[in-house]
Scaffold this active site. Structure first.
Site, PDB file in Angstrom:
ATOM      1  N   ILE A   1       0.828  -1.204   0.000  1.00  0.00           N
ATOM      2  CA  ILE A   1       0.000   0.000   0.000  1.00  0.00           C
ATOM      3  C   ILE A   1       0.867   1.261   0.000  1.00  0.00           C
ATOM      4  O   ILE A   1       1.962   1.266   0.574  1.00  0.00           O
ATOM      5  CB  ILE A   1      -0.989   0.007   1.195  1.00  0.00           C
ATOM      6  CG1 ILE A   1      -1.970   1.183   1.087  1.00  0.00           C
ATOM      7  CG2 ILE A   1      -0.261  -0.037   2.527  1.00  0.00           C
ATOM      8  CD1 ILE A   1      -3.160   1.093   2.032  1.00  0.00           C
ATOM      9  N   CYS A   2       0.345   2.293  -0.652  1.00  0.00           N
ATOM     10  CA  CYS A   2       0.901   3.634  -0.620  1.00  0.00           C
ATOM     11  C   CYS A   2       2.274   3.692  -1.292  1.00  0.00           C
ATOM     12  O   CYS A   2       2.397   3.444  -2.483  1.00  0.00           O
ATOM     13  CB  CYS A   2       0.923   4.151   0.819  1.00  0.00           C
ATOM     14  SG  CYS A   2       1.044   5.945   0.961  1.00  0.00           S
ATOM     15  N   HIS A   3       3.338   4.001  -0.558  1.00  0.00           N
ATOM     16  CA  HIS A   3       4.685   4.091  -1.105  1.00  0.00           C
ATOM     17  C   HIS A   3       5.403   2.735  -1.132  1.00  0.00           C
ATOM     18  O   HIS A   3       6.503   2.636  -1.666  1.00  0.00           O
ATOM     19  CB  HIS A   3       5.530   5.080  -0.289  1.00  0.00           C
ATOM     20  CG  HIS A   3       5.184   6.512  -0.521  1.00  0.00           C
ATOM     21  ND1 HIS A   3       4.074   7.099   0.047  1.00  0.00           N
ATOM     22  CD2 HIS A   3       5.788   7.474  -1.265  1.00  0.00           C
ATOM     23  CE1 HIS A   3       4.020   8.370  -0.332  1.00  0.00           C
ATOM     24  NE2 HIS A   3       5.043   8.618  -1.123  1.00  0.00           N
TER      25      HIS A   3
ATOM     26  N   SER B   1      -2.737  -0.855  -3.178  1.00  0.00           N
ATOM     27  CA  SER B   1      -3.685   0.205  -2.857  1.00  0.00           C
ATOM     28  C   SER B   1      -2.932   1.522  -2.778  1.00  0.00           C
ATOM     29  O   SER B   1      -1.704   1.536  -2.642  1.00  0.00           O
ATOM     30  CB  SER B   1      -4.373  -0.081  -1.523  1.00  0.00           C
ATOM     31  OG  SER B   1      -5.745  -0.259  -1.688  1.00  0.00           O
TER      32      SER B   1
END
Length: 180
Positions: free
Chosen positions: A105-107, A158
């Site tokens: 998720i994210c980075h 995500s």
């Protein structure tokens, strides 16, 4: 199923660790905090220090073979530290070569880029990673959650903390198929 949650000693976005951890635990899985160093990790709430969490296993002393799946929480600093650690990168790559599912998720996809496992895949992330992922051979999409692949070796990605509910529901479905 034992699920590795890989983080650096510092810089993980706390909610991106704790919400997936709780979801995995509530679903009957055994979440295991794996880091590049023993002791505790320092989580963050954006740029502010948050809680600390005890490390269960050290990446250089464990194996992807002892886990059924991998979760990579984000935070800006966390994947940046992980991608600079050869043992962490090899640990991530081993999940892909072993055909085990991974959720990021994210980075967190920065670590996937370094492990050279995104080529030919479609995934999402925090928007600032779009160019890095494309340059690494991936197709980037702006979706709440994206699943790439069929059967073993699925990748769930995500974009951000607002997507955590969908992220957790989706990776749990993918991991459940793997466990069966």
């Amino acid at each position: 199923m034992r699920i590795a949650f890989l983080t650096a000693p510092e810089g993980v976005e706390q909610v991106e660790l704790t919400e997936p951890w709780k979801a995995a635990s509530d679903a009957g899985h055994e979440p295991v905090l794996v880091s590049t160093e023993s002791g505790e990790i320092q989580a963050f709430d954006h740029l502010d220090k948050a809680d600390t969490f005890p490390v269960d296993e050290v990446v250089g002393e464990t194996s992807a073979d002892s886990f059924g799946a991998l979760v990579l929480p984000g935070g800006v600093a966390n994947p940046d530290f992980l991608r600079m650690d050869p043992e962490a990168v090899a640990f991530v790559r081993d999940f892909f070569t072993g055909g085990r599912p991974v959720a990021a998720i994210c980075h967190a996809p920065w670590t996937l880029v370094e492990a050279d496992v995104v080529r030919g895949r479609t995934l999402t992330s925090w928007p600032s990673l779009r160019t890095d992922l494309r340059n690494a051979g991936a197709t980037w999409v702006d979706e709440q959650v994206k699943v790439c692949g069929d059967g073993p070796n699925q990748l769930v990605t995500s974009r951000k903390p607002d997507d955590l509910k969908a992220f957790c529901e989706t990776f749990l479905e993918v991991f459940a198929k793997e466990a069966a």
